[in-house]
Design a protein around this motif. Structure first.
Motif, PDB file in Angstrom:
ATOM      1  N   UNK A   1      -2.302  -0.887  11.780  1.00 41.76           N
ATOM      2  CA  UNK A   1      -1.975  -2.273  11.462  1.00 41.76           C
ATOM      3  C   UNK A   1      -0.836  -2.777  12.346  1.00 41.76           C
ATOM      4  N   UNK A   2       0.109  -1.894  12.657  1.00 48.28           N
ATOM      5  CA  UNK A   2       1.234  -2.281  13.506  1.00 48.28           C
ATOM      6  C   UNK A   2       0.766  -2.582  14.923  1.00 48.28           C
ATOM      7  N   UNK A   3      -0.191  -1.811  15.398  1.00 48.27           N
ATOM      8  CA  UNK A   3      -0.801  -2.075  16.704  1.00 48.27           C
ATOM      9  C   UNK A   3      -1.545  -3.411  16.671  1.00 48.27           C
ATOM     10  N   UNK A   4      -2.280  -3.652  15.583  1.00 42.99           N
ATOM     11  CA  UNK A   4      -3.014  -4.905  15.442  1.00 42.99           C
ATOM     12  C   UNK A   4      -2.078  -6.109  15.360  1.00 42.99           C
ATOM     13  N   UNK A   5      -0.864  -5.878  14.846  1.00 43.79           N
ATOM     14  CA  UNK A   5       0.125  -6.948  14.741  1.00 43.79           C
ATOM     15  C   UNK A   5       0.846  -7.196  16.061  1.00 43.79           C
ATOM     16  N   UNK A   6       0.659  -6.283  17.022  1.00 46.32           N
ATOM     17  CA  UNK A   6       1.277  -6.450  18.339  1.00 46.32           C
ATOM     18  C   UNK A   6       2.704  -5.956  18.441  1.00 46.32           C
TER      19      UNK A   6
ATOM     20  N   UNK B   1      -4.150   3.224   3.668  1.00 45.69           N
ATOM     21  CA  UNK B   1      -4.002   2.120   4.627  1.00 45.69           C
ATOM     22  C   UNK B   1      -3.174   2.639   5.799  1.00 45.69           C
ATOM     23  N   UNK B   2      -3.705   2.503   7.013  1.00 47.30           N
ATOM     24  CA  UNK B   2      -2.998   2.999   8.200  1.00 47.30           C
ATOM     25  C   UNK B   2      -1.942   2.005   8.652  1.00 47.30           C
TER      26      UNK B   2
ATOM     27  N   UNK C   1       0.819  -1.216   0.000  1.00 48.48           N
ATOM     28  CA  UNK C   1       0.000   0.000   0.000  1.00 48.48           C
ATOM     29  C   UNK C   1       0.854   1.267   0.000  1.00 48.48           C
ATOM     30  N   UNK C   2       0.338   2.346  -0.581  1.00 53.77           N
ATOM     31  CA  UNK C   2       1.095   3.608  -0.594  1.00 53.77           C
ATOM     32  C   UNK C   2       1.176   4.216   0.800  1.00 53.77           C
ATOM     33  N   UNK C   3       2.265   4.914   1.064  1.00 55.60           N
ATOM     34  CA  UNK C   3       2.437   5.566   2.360  1.00 55.60           C
ATOM     35  C   UNK C   3       1.952   7.004   2.349  1.00 55.60           C
ATOM     36  N   UNK C   4       1.739   7.555   1.153  1.00 57.49           N
ATOM     37  CA  UNK C   4       1.371   8.966   1.040  1.00 57.49           C
ATOM     38  C   UNK C   4      -0.062   9.196   1.506  1.00 57.49           C
ATOM     39  N   UNK C   5      -0.297  10.375   2.057  1.00 58.30           N
ATOM     40  CA  UNK C   5      -1.633  10.754   2.489  1.00 58.30           C
ATOM     41  C   UNK C   5      -2.462  11.157   1.279  1.00 58.30           C
ATOM     42  N   UNK C   6      -3.756  10.896   1.362  1.00 54.05           N
ATOM     43  CA  UNK C   6      -4.643  11.165   0.237  1.00 54.05           C
ATOM     44  C   UNK C   6      -4.782  12.658  -0.054  1.00 54.05           C
ATOM     45  N   UNK C   7      -4.718  13.486   0.995  1.00 52.79           N
ATOM     46  CA  UNK C   7      -4.828  14.929   0.801  1.00 52.79           C
ATOM     47  C   UNK C   7      -4.207  15.653   1.986  1.00 52.79           C
ATOM     48  N   UNK C   8      -4.149  16.979   1.884  1.00 52.16           N
ATOM     49  CA  UNK C   8      -3.538  17.800   2.922  1.00 52.16           C
ATOM     50  C   UNK C   8      -4.564  18.323   3.927  1.00 52.16           C
TER      51      UNK C   8
END
Length: 222
Positions: free
Chosen positions: A109-114, A104-105, A90-97
């Motif tokens: 996801x990192x929190x969900x992965x523990x 994709x956050x 997934x892209x890391x860039x934000x959709x807008x300013x």
């Protein structure tokens, strides 16, 4: 003969400068095509404190981390492609300013992965590297074992990041899994102050004061 899970584990396990795990992404907008996300948190190559802070040096550290994480994710993608496992980086860039939200956050996801929790400054914090990490993610449609989600902060009464912010955008509130970004900081003001740097440098100010001030990731906390 090793299973695909073991082959993935061997590849990622050969990278000593990372923490990794897997998240169940049934909550995400990508759940129609993917069931899991392999998450990697790469520790910064160089350690910088606020006492030795230099914006250009910090920028270089971030660029090196981005280059390294991109290389790892591409290697992982080639491995998954080889075994015919559907995947997507997934892209890391934000959709807008305005909303400042990526498709994709990586943090959630990192929190969900523990792998870690969200600090008072709304950055991902790990026990090993603190918040000094670059995150990478690859979504896949494969039943690899997931990590155990983290639901609350380990920041406690620490206010190092709050005190380090020159614009006082951090509210000093401990995160939990139900927290919204607005509960933790004034992200619009943070973005505004960082954007003011574009005129003189051609890019946003990397800042990093709150990240570099964090005591997590120091030897005493590993």
């Amino acid at each position: 003969m090793d299973t695909v899970d073991k082959i993935i584990e061997k590849m990622i396990g050969s990278w000593p400068d990372i923490i990794w795990s897997v998240a169940d992404i049934s909550y995400s907008d990508f759940n129609a095509d993917f069931t899991r996300a392999i998450i990697i948190a790469l520790g910064y190559k160089d350690f910088i404190t606020n006492k030795e802070y230099n914006e250009e040096k910090y920028h270089h550290v971030l660029l090196e981390a981005k280059k390294s994480i991109d290389e790892r994710m591409n290697l992982l993608k080639k491995l998954l492609d080889h075994y015919g496992i559907k995947n997507f980086i997934p892209p890391t860039v934000q959709a807008d300013e305005i909303e400042l939200v990526a498709p994709f956050s990586f943090k959630y996801a990192t929190v969900q992965a523990g792998i870690g929790w969200i600090g008072k400054n709304d950055t991902l914090i790990t026990r090993k590297f603190g918040p000094r990490v670059r995150l990478g993610a690859i979504l896949l449609d494969y039943p690899i074992k997931c990590g155990n989600p983290v639901s609350k902060s380990l920041c406690g009464s620490c206010h190092a990041c709050v005190d380090a912010c020159p614009w006082k955008v951090i509210k000093g509130v401990n995160w939990n899994i139900s927290s919204n970004r607005e509960d933790l900081l004034d992200y619009q003001l943070c973005n505004k102050k960082r954007s003011e740097y574009i005129e003189c440098s051609g890019r946003k100010h990397n800042c990093g004061y709150c990240i570099l001030a964090c005591p997590w990731g120091l030897k005493m906390n590993i």
